[in-house]
Design a protein around this motif. Structure first.
Motif, PDB file in Angstrom:
ATOM      1  N   ASN A 194       1.276   7.864  15.508  1.00 20.52           N
ATOM      2  CA  ASN A 194       0.412   6.762  14.780  1.00 20.52           C
ATOM      3  C   ASN A 194       1.659   5.678  14.030  1.00 20.52           C
ATOM      4  O   ASN A 194       2.620   6.335  13.699  1.00 20.52           O
ATOM      5  CB  ASN A 194      -0.498   6.490  13.997  1.00 20.52           C
ATOM      6  N   ASP A 195       1.768   4.551  14.343  1.00 19.43           N
ATOM      7  CA  ASP A 195       2.658   3.494  13.536  1.00 19.43           C
ATOM      8  C   ASP A 195       2.326   3.841  11.948  1.00 19.43           C
ATOM      9  O   ASP A 195       1.104   3.810  11.595  1.00 19.43           O
ATOM     10  CB  ASP A 195       2.377   2.413  14.099  1.00 19.43           C
ATOM     11  N   GLN A 196       3.441   4.232  11.499  1.00 15.86           N
ATOM     12  CA  GLN A 196       3.604   4.285   9.739  1.00 15.86           C
ATOM     13  C   GLN A 196       3.720   3.172   9.121  1.00 15.86           C
ATOM     14  O   GLN A 196       3.911   3.036   7.861  1.00 15.86           O
ATOM     15  CB  GLN A 196       4.333   5.486   9.550  1.00 15.86           C
ATOM     16  N   GLY A 197       3.610   1.877   9.793  1.00 15.41           N
ATOM     17  CA  GLY A 197       3.797   0.648   9.169  1.00 15.41           C
ATOM     18  C   GLY A 197       2.747   0.239   8.484  1.00 15.41           C
ATOM     19  O   GLY A 197       1.705   0.803   8.117  1.00 15.41           O
ATOM     20  N   LEU A 198       2.761  -0.960   8.025  1.00 13.26           N
ATOM     21  CA  LEU A 198       1.617  -1.812   7.270  1.00 13.26           C
ATOM     22  C   LEU A 198       0.268  -1.799   8.197  1.00 13.26           C
ATOM     23  O   LEU A 198      -0.749  -2.239   7.809  1.00 13.26           O
ATOM     24  CB  LEU A 198       1.991  -3.005   6.661  1.00 13.26           C
ATOM     25  N   ALA A 232      11.146   0.301  -2.003  1.00 18.02           N
ATOM     26  CA  ALA A 232      12.116   0.671  -1.107  1.00 18.02           C
ATOM     27  C   ALA A 232      11.603   2.067  -0.695  1.00 18.02           C
ATOM     28  O   ALA A 232      11.774   2.468   0.410  1.00 18.02           O
ATOM     29  CB  ALA A 232      13.325   0.529  -1.777  1.00 18.02           C
ATOM     30  N   THR A 233      10.996   2.746  -1.670  1.00 21.85           N
ATOM     31  CA  THR A 233      10.634   4.202  -1.410  1.00 21.85           C
ATOM     32  C   THR A 233       9.506   3.995  -0.452  1.00 21.85           C
ATOM     33  O   THR A 233       9.540   4.743   0.544  1.00 21.85           O
ATOM     34  CB  THR A 233      10.081   4.682  -2.635  1.00 21.85           C
ATOM     35  N   ASN A 234       8.496   3.083  -0.457  1.00 22.71           N
ATOM     36  CA  ASN A 234       7.422   3.023   0.394  1.00 22.71           C
ATOM     37  C   ASN A 234       8.158   2.724   1.851  1.00 22.71           C
ATOM     38  O   ASN A 234       7.808   3.301   3.001  1.00 22.71           O
ATOM     39  CB  ASN A 234       6.481   2.101  -0.070  1.00 22.71           C
ATOM     40  N   ALA A 235       9.112   1.802   1.728  1.00 22.31           N
ATOM     41  CA  ALA A 235       9.509   1.124   2.956  1.00 22.31           C
ATOM     42  C   ALA A 235      10.452   2.375   3.674  1.00 22.31           C
ATOM     43  O   ALA A 235      10.284   2.718   4.997  1.00 22.31           O
ATOM     44  CB  ALA A 235      10.577   0.367   2.911  1.00 22.31           C
ATOM     45  N   ASN A 236      10.958   3.306   3.140  1.00 25.60           N
ATOM     46  CA  ASN A 236      11.666   4.623   3.630  1.00 25.60           C
ATOM     47  C   ASN A 236      10.487   5.426   4.207  1.00 25.60           C
ATOM     48  O   ASN A 236      10.789   6.015   5.287  1.00 25.60           O
ATOM     49  CB  ASN A 236      12.488   5.311   2.617  1.00 25.60           C
ATOM     50  N   TRP A 237       9.705   5.860   3.438  1.00 24.15           N
ATOM     51  CA  TRP A 237       8.542   6.590   3.951  1.00 24.15           C
ATOM     52  C   TRP A 237       7.812   5.965   5.304  1.00 24.15           C
ATOM     53  O   TRP A 237       7.374   6.984   6.235  1.00 24.15           O
ATOM     54  CB  TRP A 237       7.600   6.946   2.952  1.00 24.15           C
ATOM     55  N   ARG A 238       7.841   4.727   5.237  1.00 24.06           N
ATOM     56  CA  ARG A 238       7.189   4.224   6.667  1.00 24.06           C
ATOM     57  C   ARG A 238       8.011   4.416   7.872  1.00 24.06           C
ATOM     58  O   ARG A 238       7.763   3.897   8.919  1.00 24.06           O
ATOM     59  CB  ARG A 238       6.823   2.883   6.344  1.00 24.06           C
ATOM     60  N   THR A 292      13.201   9.074  -1.669  1.00 22.57           N
ATOM     61  CA  THR A 292      13.114   8.294  -2.704  1.00 22.57           C
ATOM     62  C   THR A 292      14.043   7.526  -3.178  1.00 22.57           C
ATOM     63  O   THR A 292      15.182   7.845  -3.444  1.00 22.57           O
ATOM     64  CB  THR A 292      12.358   9.489  -3.858  1.00 22.57           C
ATOM     65  N   VAL A 293      13.850   6.242  -3.543  1.00 28.05           N
ATOM     66  CA  VAL A 293      14.951   5.379  -4.186  1.00 28.05           C
ATOM     67  C   VAL A 293      14.358   5.151  -5.759  1.00 28.05           C
ATOM     68  O   VAL A 293      13.197   4.556  -6.003  1.00 28.05           O
ATOM     69  CB  VAL A 293      14.827   3.863  -3.445  1.00 28.05           C
ATOM     70  N   PRO A 341       0.932  -1.136  -0.157  1.00 25.34           N
ATOM     71  CA  PRO A 341      -0.075  -0.059   0.071  1.00 25.34           C
ATOM     72  C   PRO A 341       0.846   1.130   0.072  1.00 25.34           C
ATOM     73  O   PRO A 341       2.175   1.156   0.315  1.00 25.34           O
ATOM     74  CB  PRO A 341      -0.894   0.041   1.376  1.00 25.34           C
ATOM     75  N   ALA A 342       0.248   2.449  -0.554  1.00 26.29           N
ATOM     76  CA  ALA A 342       1.032   3.791  -0.459  1.00 26.29           C
ATOM     77  C   ALA A 342       1.150   4.089   1.343  1.00 26.29           C
ATOM     78  O   ALA A 342       0.310   3.582   2.059  1.00 26.29           O
ATOM     79  CB  ALA A 342       0.016   4.646  -1.082  1.00 26.29           C
ATOM     80  N   PRO A 343       2.290   4.842   1.558  1.00 28.79           N
ATOM     81  CA  PRO A 343       2.516   5.274   2.949  1.00 28.79           C
ATOM     82  C   PRO A 343       1.686   6.349   3.327  1.00 28.79           C
ATOM     83  O   PRO A 343       1.081   6.857   2.485  1.00 28.79           O
ATOM     84  CB  PRO A 343       3.953   5.657   2.566  1.00 28.79           C
ATOM     85  N   SER A 344       1.570   6.428   4.434  1.00 31.74           N
ATOM     86  CA  SER A 344       0.349   7.303   5.205  1.00 31.74           C
ATOM     87  C   SER A 344       1.128   8.805   5.064  1.00 31.74           C
ATOM     88  O   SER A 344       0.335   9.786   5.341  1.00 31.74           O
ATOM     89  CB  SER A 344       0.110   6.897   6.616  1.00 31.74           C
ATOM     90  N   ILE A 345       2.483   9.031   4.877  1.00 31.00           N
ATOM     91  CA  ILE A 345       3.228  10.291   4.698  1.00 31.00           C
ATOM     92  C   ILE A 345       4.207  10.027   3.659  1.00 31.00           C
ATOM     93  O   ILE A 345       4.758   9.303   3.563  1.00 31.00           O
ATOM     94  CB  ILE A 345       3.657  10.685   6.255  1.00 31.00           C
TER      95      ILE A 345
END
Length: 338
Positions: A334-338, A254-260, A247-248, A90-94
């Motif tokens: 809030n947790d920014q994870g999945l 990887a980009t989404n993982a960074n944002w989380r 951004t990667v 999913p897209a990150p929250s931030i």
């Protein structure tokens, strides 16, 4: 015999010299009064403009912080259940964009390049997403929202997606902050999805915001690279990066993982008044992220100022306006994870 009136003898006019002296004194008094009135008026205008700037800054900060603490929030049903391993990423929250403006066609994934001559040059885009909660969590099939979550325009979602549907987990509200023109003035804009027209709309929140800078506090993220596998997540930011550094290139996962791994957001703004509010028109340099130094020998404002981040050192053209910087940090709760 000629009889003369005593009252007639006592009446005499002003000589030309006396009249000129009286006029000169009168003019001096009038000039002094006008000068005093002008100074008082300018002083009142300056004080009033400074007060308005402070009020605008407080309102902008309150609004962004109000939305910021919602970021990443999920309904208790989804927060208490695990996402299936086969589910899509999913897209990150931030997230956000550096030195850009909102693209109303698809503001969550793309941005528009801002012309260098346009007001607000160097300003960033901040995207915050969160979920509405169900009003009746124990009622099967209920889709009523509790309306505690609002977007940046103050709208509360009336209904939520049915929790029994696959898409419900990732159905989020979005509030987007950026700088754009409103009635010819650079303003802080709120971009939100309007359900009535099924389109994205932008509306001004605060007029006179000509610089909007965002840095993201991350833990375990190196600029331009994905976080290490099984990297610890202490939830404490150890670096502040620009959006383009998170951004990667060519790797959305990887980009989404960074944002989380964003744990806080640092906001810097420069607000301006109407013309003629300043007592002088001297050239000034503003640091939206504050006047701190990067070291004991660092230049004022060098802690978050960078030549690679347009707008972090802001030098407007002298135009008789008052300006004020506003800097604050939002810690995401809030947790920014999945």
């Amino acid at each position: 015999m000629i009889v003369r009136s005593r009252s007639r003898d006592s009446v005499r006019g002003l000589t030309l010299i006396e009249l000129l002296v009286a006029m000169a004194v009168g003019l001096i008094v009038v000039a002094a009064a006008v000068s005093a009135l002008t100074v008082a008026r300018r002083g009142f205008t300056t004080v009033d403009a400074a007060s308005q700037l402070r009020d605008n800054g407080r309102f902008a900060a309150d609004m962004i912080q109000r939305i910021g603490v919602q970021t990443g929030y999920r309904d208790v049903f989804f927060a208490a259940t695990l996402r299936q391993a086969t589910a899509t990423d999913p897209a990150p929250s931030i997230m956000g964009f550096d030195n850009a403006k909102v693209n109303l066609t698809n503001p969550l994934t793309t941005s528009t390049t801002r012309p260098g001559t346009e007001a607000g040059t160097g300003s960033d885009v901040l995207i915050l997403r969160y979920q509405s909660a169900q009003a009746h969590t124990m009622v099967a099939g209920s889709t009523d929202a509790d309306k505690t979550m609002i977007d940046c325009a103050g709208n509360a979602q009336a209904t939520v997606a049915d929790i029994n549907t696959a898409a419900a987990r990732d159905t989020l509200l979005a509030s987007i902050f950026s700088v754009g023109l409103s009635q010819g003035e650079p303003s802080l804009l709120c971009t939100y999805y309007d359900t009535a027209t099924s389109s994205w709309l932008s509306s001004p929140i605060v007029q006179g915001v000509e610089n909007f800078q965002v840095l993201y506090g991350v833990d375990g993220v190196t600029a331009g690279t994905a976080p290490a596998a099984n990297a610890p997540s202490p939830n404490v930011p150890n670096a502040y990066l620009r959006a383009d550094q998170i951004t990667v290139t060519g790797n959305s996962a990887a980009t989404n993982a960074n944002w989380r791994r964003v744990r806080s957001v640092r906001i810097g703004m420069v607000l301006r008044s109407a013309k003629g509010a300043a007592q002088d028109s001297q050239s000034q340099t503003f640091y939206p992220f504050g006047p701190t130094k990067s070291s004991a020998n660092g230049a004022l404002g060098s802690a978050f100022a960078s030549n690679n981040d347009v707008g972090t050192v802001f030098q407007p053209t002298p135009d008789g306006r008052l300006r004020q910087t506003l800097t604050f940090t939002i810690h995401l709760r809030n947790d920014q994870g999945l």
